[in-house]
Design a protein around this motif. Structure first.
Motif, PDB file in Angstrom:
ATOM      1  N   CYS A   1       0.843  -1.191   0.000  1.00 17.82           N
ATOM      2  CA  CYS A   1       0.000   0.000   0.000  1.00 17.82           C
ATOM      3  C   CYS A   1       0.885   1.249   0.000  1.00 17.82           C
TER       4      CYS A   1
ATOM      5  N   THR B   1       2.406   0.109  -6.826  1.00 18.21           N
ATOM      6  CA  THR B   1       2.263  -0.915  -7.864  1.00 18.21           C
ATOM      7  C   THR B   1       3.628  -1.339  -8.395  1.00 18.21           C
TER       8      THR B   1
ATOM      9  N   ASP C   1      -6.454  -2.890  -6.258  1.00 19.74           N
ATOM     10  CA  ASP C   1      -6.738  -1.457  -6.450  1.00 19.74           C
ATOM     11  C   ASP C   1      -7.961  -1.400  -7.355  1.00 19.74           C
TER      12      ASP C   1
ATOM     13  N   ASP D   1      -1.868  -5.756  -4.392  1.00 20.77           N
ATOM     14  CA  ASP D   1      -1.620  -4.345  -4.686  1.00 20.77           C
ATOM     15  C   ASP D   1      -2.855  -3.562  -4.262  1.00 20.77           C
ATOM     16  N   SER D   2      -2.720  -2.779  -3.204  1.00 21.76           N
ATOM     17  CA  SER D   2      -3.849  -2.103  -2.575  1.00 21.76           C
ATOM     18  C   SER D   2      -4.088  -0.724  -3.183  1.00 21.76           C
ATOM     19  N   PRO D   3      -5.297  -0.192  -3.048  1.00 18.40           N
ATOM     20  CA  PRO D   3      -5.452   1.240  -3.340  1.00 18.40           C
ATOM     21  C   PRO D   3      -4.728   2.058  -2.274  1.00 18.40           C
TER      22      PRO D   3
ATOM     23  N   ALA E   1      -8.569  -0.089   1.282  1.00 17.49           N
ATOM     24  CA  ALA E   1      -7.222  -0.374   1.793  1.00 17.49           C
ATOM     25  C   ALA E   1      -7.263  -0.781   3.263  1.00 17.49           C
TER      26      ALA E   1
END
Length: 301
Positions: free
Chosen positions: A116, A125, A149, A230-232, A240
């Protein structure tokens, strides 16, 4: 302040963040064996559906656009390791050690790693993909790179893979097995989990019991599997903080000279559903006196 308030008020932000990241621990050993009883939770048969689809590694592999990845600065497993690859080797080793319970008790869901950042464009990312590519180089691991994401999925396009069913499809529809959403790639040991359908209820769906069950099933289906999400950005999208509650480990990317301390503290507070958060400095410019790997291995000669 919260439990992460050990970031001291003296020194630069980068110095204080570096203290949170124990590079020495990463070099103390390797770990590719994971405890089964604790760190690898076994799915409750009554709560999780039985596998109904072939494992991802039994399916035909899709081709990853290696040229596009290399041009974008990603480090492919079949490339000769350079300084950047060595940095990610250090980062992944520490994560693998923690997942295996080396030096301490096993971490619940330690094989689910959330990457994150506080805000967009801080390199989360870039770090997610490079971590996954670096881990895929390990001969004994099965890596799943998941794009969570949800409003701004990028990973499939980065890799030249067509969009299709993914995480939110499996979360929203109990008839869909999460295993069926995995896309096996032609990079050894690497599969993708795309973001899937768009929905306005992503945060609520991710907080559901169904999501907990499919994450357990994702890890339980292969004891050597590491799932990188892969988080926002934490300060931009509420999913997240919910994803952090599921993850055993969170890597919070801090962009040098960009992420300020207030943003970092606020992001840490939002992600405190995860008990194991580590900071990763991104975009650091090393001085000539700070060279490490390039001098030792002669990279760039």
């Amino acid at each position: 302040m919260n439990k992460h308030s050990s970031i001291r008020s003296s020194g630069s932000l980068l110095e204080r963040a570096s203290e949170k990241f124990d590079f020495a621990a990463a070099l103390r050993g390797a770990a590719t064996e994971f405890p089964v009883d604790d760190a690898v939770p076994t799915a409750d048969p009554a709560a999780s559906p039985a596998p109904a689809v072939a494992p991802a590694f039994d399916r035909e592999a899709v081709c990853v656009d290696r040229v596009a990845l290399a041009e974008a600065g990603f480090v492919l497993p079949d490339q000769r390791p350079g300084p950047l690859a060595e940095e990610f080797r250090i980062v992944k080793r520490q994560l693998l050690l923690r997942a295996a319970g080396e030096g301490g008790p096993p971490i619940g869901n330690g094989r689910m790693i959330l990457v994150c950042s506080a805000k967009p464009d801080e390199g989360k990312t870039f770090c997610s993909v490079n971590l996954a590519l670096s881990m895929a180089r390990e001969t004994d691991l099965d890596i799943v790179l998941a794009d969570s994401d949800l409003n701004n999925p990028e990973i499939a396009a980065l890799m030249g893979v067509e969009d299709g069913p993914g995480l939110m499809d499996a979360v929203a529809d109990p008839a869909i097995d999460i295993e069926s959403c995995l896309v096996r790639t032609d990079i050894s040991n690497l599969s993708l989990l795309r973001a899937g359908r768009r929905t306005d209820d992503a945060t609520e769906l991710l907080a559901s019991q169904r999501t907990s069950e499919i994450f357990r099933a994702l890890l339980a289906s292969n004891p050597t599997r590491i799932a990188i999400f892969d988080s926002p950005p934490a300060l931009s999208a509420s999913p997240a903080s919910v994803l952090a509650m599921h993850a055993g480990q969170t890597v919070l990317v801090v962009k040098a000279d960009t992420t300020n301390e207030a943003e970092l503290r606020e992001a840490l507070g939002l992600l405190d559903g995860c008990d194991h958060i580590q900071l990763l400095l991104n975009g650091v410019t090393f001085t000539p006196n700070g060279k490490r790997f390039s001098e030792y291995y002669g990279y760039g000669e």
